[in-house]
Scaffold this active site. Structure first.
Site, PDB file in Angstrom:
ATOM      1  N   ASP A 163       7.870 -19.123  24.916  1.00 48.32           N
ATOM      2  CA  ASP A 163       7.749 -18.274  23.726  1.00 48.32           C
ATOM      3  C   ASP A 163       8.379 -18.935  22.508  1.00 48.32           C
ATOM      4  O   ASP A 163       9.088 -19.941  22.613  1.00 48.32           O
ATOM      5  CB  ASP A 163       8.441 -16.921  23.968  1.00 48.32           C
ATOM      6  CG  ASP A 163       7.662 -16.035  24.922  1.00 48.32           C
ATOM      7  OD1 ASP A 163       6.450 -16.240  25.071  1.00 48.32           O
ATOM      8  OD2 ASP A 163       8.280 -15.138  25.525  1.00 48.32           O
ATOM      9  N   TYR A 183      14.622 -22.588  35.115  1.00 47.07           N
ATOM     10  CA  TYR A 183      15.084 -22.295  33.760  1.00 47.07           C
ATOM     11  C   TYR A 183      16.596 -22.194  33.736  1.00 47.07           C
ATOM     12  O   TYR A 183      17.235 -21.833  34.734  1.00 47.07           O
ATOM     13  CB  TYR A 183      14.509 -20.958  33.268  1.00 47.07           C
ATOM     14  CG  TYR A 183      13.069 -21.004  32.834  1.00 47.07           C
ATOM     15  CD1 TYR A 183      12.729 -21.153  31.491  1.00 47.07           C
ATOM     16  CD2 TYR A 183      12.038 -20.863  33.754  1.00 47.07           C
ATOM     17  CE1 TYR A 183      11.400 -21.168  31.079  1.00 47.07           C
ATOM     18  CE2 TYR A 183      10.715 -20.887  33.358  1.00 47.07           C
ATOM     19  CZ  TYR A 183      10.400 -21.035  32.018  1.00 47.07           C
ATOM     20  OH  TYR A 183       9.078 -21.063  31.615  1.00 47.07           O
TER      21      TYR A 183
END
Length: 290
Positions: free
Chosen positions: A70, A129
């Site tokens: 994003d 992540y």
């Protein structure tokens, strides 16, 4: 404004093609996410990569990525794949050209020939992540774009207990933004398998502490990591109990989960694959593997 708008492409490559795999790092600040977006005035990571590749190769390029990050989200180990004309392809030269064009906000860490048909997205078996939180009574200006500043106490013991219900295969509907589905199409599965979820802590030089959250899964749905982090922070604040996460997962109600963490603390750290890189086809030059 981009050199090549999303609806305009240079000439397609001709002759034999080689499938290329590259590992890319980038600072997500100022980008409207990774994926190309028609009509978007802000640059995208895929957009600037595509322009640089077209300049270097002289033909159109379609990029596939391992994960669509994003706006504001960073990457250290994003992986992309694309096809290049064998006649125009030299791995060393292409990597140098891309890094000169894209510095300092985007860097191509590795570039090499991939097996025929390799897909950065569909051949990935796991993504990892890292999310960083600065827990301190005052902000650190040098971490503004790489961490979420939280100025209140957090109980790390509870946050670590909250990781346990996340492990294994679950429907993560409560932690994901619902994907758009065409009328009449079946709903998309939000079942994911989380292999690792843990917190690390280190002292911050100016006081307070830096908390780093690591999570690895076979795949992630939209905003899943940020929703998980925000919920675990609420656990650390004492507004959600660690054991409540089991019920949140089971019920699949987005309203039961916690806050969505801001994007700047998130980094796509690593993507894992089963197969090794193949030998180069005739005419292609590939740098030696370390």
């Amino acid at each position: 404004m981009t050199l090549f708008p999303d609806d305009v492409s240079p000439a397609a490559p001709t002759g034999p093609l080689v499938r290329v795999r590259a590992t890319v790092a980038y600072d997500g600040q100022g980008f409207a996410g990774f994926a190309l977006q028609s009509g978007q005035r802000k640059p995208t990571v895929a957009g600037v990569l595509r322009e640089a590749l077209v300049r270097a190769l002289g033909h159109s390029v379609d990029i596939t990525c391992a994960g669509r990050t994003d706006a504001g989200v960073h990457a250290w180990g994003q992986v992309i794949s694309f096809d290049a004309s064998v006649e125009r392809f030299d791995a060393d030269r292409l990597q140098r050209s891309l890094n000169k064009q894209l510095a300092p906000r985007v860097a191509v860490r590795d570039l090499q020939v991939a097996p025929e048909g390799f897909s950065a997205r569909f051949d990935a078996i796991a993504r990892r992540y890292r999310y960083t939180i600065l827990r301190s009574p005052f902000a650190d200006p040098l971490m503004t774009h790489t961490a979420w500043w939280v100025d209140e106490p957090l109980d790390l013991r509870l946050m670590r207990l909250g990781c346990d219900p996340l492990l294994g295969e679950h429907d993560f509907s409560a932690f994901c933004r619902r994907p758009k589905v065409e009328p009449g199409a079946p709903p998309r599965s939000l079942v994911r398998t989380v292999r690792e979820a843990r917190w690390e802590r280190e002292a911050h030089p100016g006081g307070g502490e830096i908390l780093r959250f690591w999570i690895e899964a076979n795949a992630f749905c939209h905003q899943m990591v940020r929703s998980v982090v925000g919920t675990l922070v609420d656990v650390g604040r004492g507004t959600i109990r660690p054991g409540d996460l089991t019920a949140v997962l089971r019920e699949g109600d987005r309203a039961r989960a916690g806050t969505v963490a801001p994007p700047q603390g998130l980094i796509l750290w690593e993507v894992q694959y089963r197969s090794a890189v193949s030998a180069a086809p005739e005419g292609a030059q590939v740098p030696p593997r370390p």
